[in-house]
Motif scaffolding. Structure first.
Motif, mmCIF file in Angstrom:
data_model
loop_
_atom_site.group_PDB
_atom_site.id
_atom_site.type_symbol
_atom_site.label_atom_id
_atom_site.label_comp_id
_atom_site.label_asym_id
_atom_site.label_seq_id
_atom_site.Cartn_x
_atom_site.Cartn_y
_atom_site.Cartn_z
ATOM 1 N N UNK A 101 2.918 5.811 -3.236
ATOM 2 C CA UNK A 101 3.908 6.377 -3.673
ATOM 3 C C UNK A 101 3.959 6.643 -5.299
ATOM 4 N N UNK A 102 3.437 5.412 -5.838
ATOM 5 C CA UNK A 102 3.255 5.645 -7.465
ATOM 6 C C UNK A 102 2.210 6.415 -7.765
ATOM 7 N N UNK A 152 -1.718 11.582 -0.694
ATOM 8 C CA UNK A 152 -1.172 10.238 -0.989
ATOM 9 C C UNK A 152 0.302 9.997 -0.479
ATOM 10 N N UNK A 153 1.100 11.293 -0.345
ATOM 11 C CA UNK A 153 2.251 11.072 0.355
ATOM 12 C C UNK A 153 2.000 10.925 2.211
ATOM 13 N N UNK A 180 0.876 -1.125 0.228
ATOM 14 C CA UNK A 180 0.080 -0.192 -0.017
ATOM 15 C C UNK A 180 0.967 1.012 0.007
ATOM 16 N N UNK A 181 2.076 1.113 0.739
ATOM 17 C CA UNK A 181 3.013 2.506 0.653
ATOM 18 C C UNK A 181 3.635 2.677 -0.935
ATOM 19 N N UNK A 183 3.173 7.746 4.282
ATOM 20 C CA UNK A 183 3.814 7.581 5.513
ATOM 21 C C UNK A 183 3.212 7.047 6.560
ATOM 22 N N UNK A 184 1.658 7.055 6.896
ATOM 23 C CA UNK A 184 0.963 6.262 7.606
ATOM 24 C C UNK A 184 1.260 4.865 7.375
ATOM 25 N N UNK A 185 1.303 4.163 6.086
ATOM 26 C CA UNK A 185 1.669 2.846 6.018
ATOM 27 C C UNK A 185 2.960 2.502 6.387
#
Length: 123
Positions: free
Chosen positions: A69-70, A82-83, A64-65, A87-89
């Motif tokens: 990022x993609x 999304x960033x 998921x991270x 960060x949460x993931x």
């Protein structure tokens, strides 16, 4: 190239979740799972097999991270959220490492260990 990497991470996460479900349901799969992690040594394979649920969660967070990022690289209009999601993931993935270490060393939390492995110190 990014899509291929993303699909690879999703496939790996799916495989680990499937392995976790199979180990949780079938005691005979625990030995096969431990044999698959034999490069970590006997204790490492034991720890990963007992902590298969947080291992699967860690790989899912990693996938998921990577997706976030993609997505942040592809769609600039939603880059900030999304960033933040990535960060949460990442933080959740680090928490999974702590839980894996806790299961390996202290056998806690027991609710994340397959029921038939909760009272055993070895496979």
């Amino acid at each position: 190239m990014g899509i291929v990497v993303g699909v690879g991470f999703i496939t790996l996460a799916g495989y680990m979740v499937r392995s976790a479900v199979m180990v949780w349901r079938d005691p005979h799969r625990a030995r096969a799972q431990a044999d698959g992690w034999n490069r970590l040594g006997r204790r490492g394979a034991w720890a990963v097999t007992r902590g298969i649920v947080p291992v699967a969660a860690m790989f899912t967070c990693l996938a998921l991270m990577m997706i976030s990022a993609l997505g942040a690289d592809t769609w600039s209009t939603v880059r900030g959220p999304l960033e933040t999601t990535g960060t949460v993931f990442f933080i959740l993935m680090l928490a999974c490492w702590v839980v894996i270490a806790s299961i390996a060393v202290f056998n806690r939390p027991r609710f994340l260990v397959p029921p038939y492995l909760r009272d055993r110190r070895r496979l």
